[in-house]
Design an enzyme around this catalytic site. Sequence first.
Site, PDB file in Angstrom:
ATOM      1  N   LYS A  81       0.819  -1.220   0.000  1.00  0.00           N
ATOM      2  CA  LYS A  81       0.000   0.000   0.000  1.00  0.00           C
ATOM      3  C   LYS A  81       0.850   1.266   0.000  1.00  0.00           C
ATOM      4  CE  LYS A  81      -3.743  -1.893   2.858  1.00  0.00           C
ATOM      5  NZ  LYS A  81      -4.752  -2.083   1.823  1.00  0.00           N
ATOM      6  N   ARG A 165     -23.395  -2.969  -3.300  1.00  0.00           N
ATOM      7  CA  ARG A 165     -24.763  -2.798  -3.823  1.00  0.00           C
ATOM      8  C   ARG A 165     -24.891  -1.484  -4.605  1.00  0.00           C
ATOM      9  NH1 ARG A 165     -28.650  -6.396  -2.967  1.00  0.00           N
ATOM     10  NH2 ARG A 165     -28.619  -7.686  -1.110  1.00  0.00           N
ATOM     11  N   GLY A 235      -8.229  -8.549   5.603  1.00  0.00           N
ATOM     12  CA  GLY A 235      -7.072  -8.215   6.424  1.00  0.00           C
ATOM     13  C   GLY A 235      -7.300  -8.646   7.850  1.00  0.00           C
TER      14      GLY A 235
HETATM   15  O1  LIG Z   1      -7.312  -1.850   2.117  1.00  0.00           O
HETATM   16  C1  LIG Z   1      -7.484  -3.017   1.945  1.00  0.00           C
HETATM   17  C2  LIG Z   1      -7.628  -3.565   0.612  1.00  0.00           C
HETATM   18  O2  LIG Z   1      -6.524  -3.207  -0.065  1.00  0.00           O
HETATM   19  C3  LIG Z   1      -7.501  -3.962   3.041  1.00  0.00           C
HETATM   20  O3  LIG Z   1      -6.825  -5.084   2.681  1.00  0.00           O
HETATM   21  C4  LIG Z   1      -8.883  -4.304   3.408  1.00  0.00           C
HETATM   22  O4  LIG Z   1      -9.710  -3.224   3.299  1.00  0.00           O
HETATM   23  C5  LIG Z   1      -8.804  -4.945   4.725  1.00  0.00           C
HETATM   24  O5  LIG Z   1      -9.863  -4.600   5.543  1.00  0.00           O
HETATM   25  P1  LIG Z   1     -10.159  -5.520   6.789  1.00  0.00           P
HETATM   26  O6  LIG Z   1      -9.000  -5.389   7.705  1.00  0.00           O
HETATM   27  O7  LIG Z   1     -11.419  -4.949   7.352  1.00  0.00           O
HETATM   28  O8  LIG Z   1     -10.330  -6.896   6.237  1.00  0.00           O
END
Ligand SMILES: O=C(CO)[C@H](O)[C@H](O)COP(=O)(O)O
Length: 292
Positions: A81, A165, A235
């Site tokens: 990222k 959605r 994540g």
């Molecule tokens: O930014 C992201 C996608 O690139 C994260 O991987 C995603 O949003 C993870 O969110 P969470 O921790 O709620 O699963």
Amino acid sequence: MTQKGTWMVKEGFAEMFKGGVIMDVTTAEQAKIAEEAGAVAVMALERVPADIRKAGGVARMASISKIKEIMEAVSIPVMAKVRIGHIAEARILEALGVDFIDESEVLTPADDKYHINKWDFKVPFVCGARNLGEALRRIAEGAAMIRTKGEAGTGNVVEAVKHMRTVMDEIRMVQNMPDEELVTFAKNIGAPVNLVAKVKELGRLPVVNFAAGGVATPADAALMMMLGADGVFVGSGIFKSKDPAKMAKAIVMAVTYWNDPEMLLKISEDIGQPMEGLEIEELDVKLQERGW
Ligand SMILES: O=C(CO)[C@H](O)[C@H](O)COP(=O)(O)O
């Protein structure tokens, strides 16, 4: 002749993730868990979003040593990222050789007005969106993959559902729209008219669209597939659960068998304790509001 970094290569690479799960990982050990569970790619970062929320402060691109450690640990593609608008972080990650860059609202934005011009890069980018206009603006800037934003780090899937959605509803609306309405619609959602016309022609976004943010169980992942996601990012839902290896495998299986209730039942039977969830109304910071 080998071609690197063309639109066809970038978009085609994203297509290869379809039907898969991309997992956030913060160590080589987590990356191996993700790979063994069947993740199609990993996202290298310093902390999973639930911990970014807790820590507060400025969240930046992960350290180079962390990303290198993860790249060395697995053979599946490694994403990482950068902060919204942080051209320098993106150039550094491209030089490092990551496979994909996520210009992500989960990190603290570096620019309060502009995203990166992703056409300037050979490495492909994924960006978050809450609606069709936002998705098409990111694609206009060169994103080869979209993910709905959801509300990362909450373990609460409601915002991911809302965003998926919304995008799907707007695509259906465009499909049924007479051509003479396209320019005004494009103006109203702040998107280039040629991309709106492309959506009408294809009946979908011109790039793959994954779900992200708040997916915490195999059922959540299956729900996002039912709503039309091409795949899922997870994540915190894996590495903040009681048994990450089990949860990771179950989520991969659920994305494969999203349309088979008997299989989903089996998959959901023995997953251990999912992460704790947060109410959206009680959040101090909504990550989804970053980006424009
Ligand atoms: O930014 C992201 C996608 O690139 C994260 O991987 C995603 O949003 C993870 O969110 P969470 O921790 O709620 O699963």
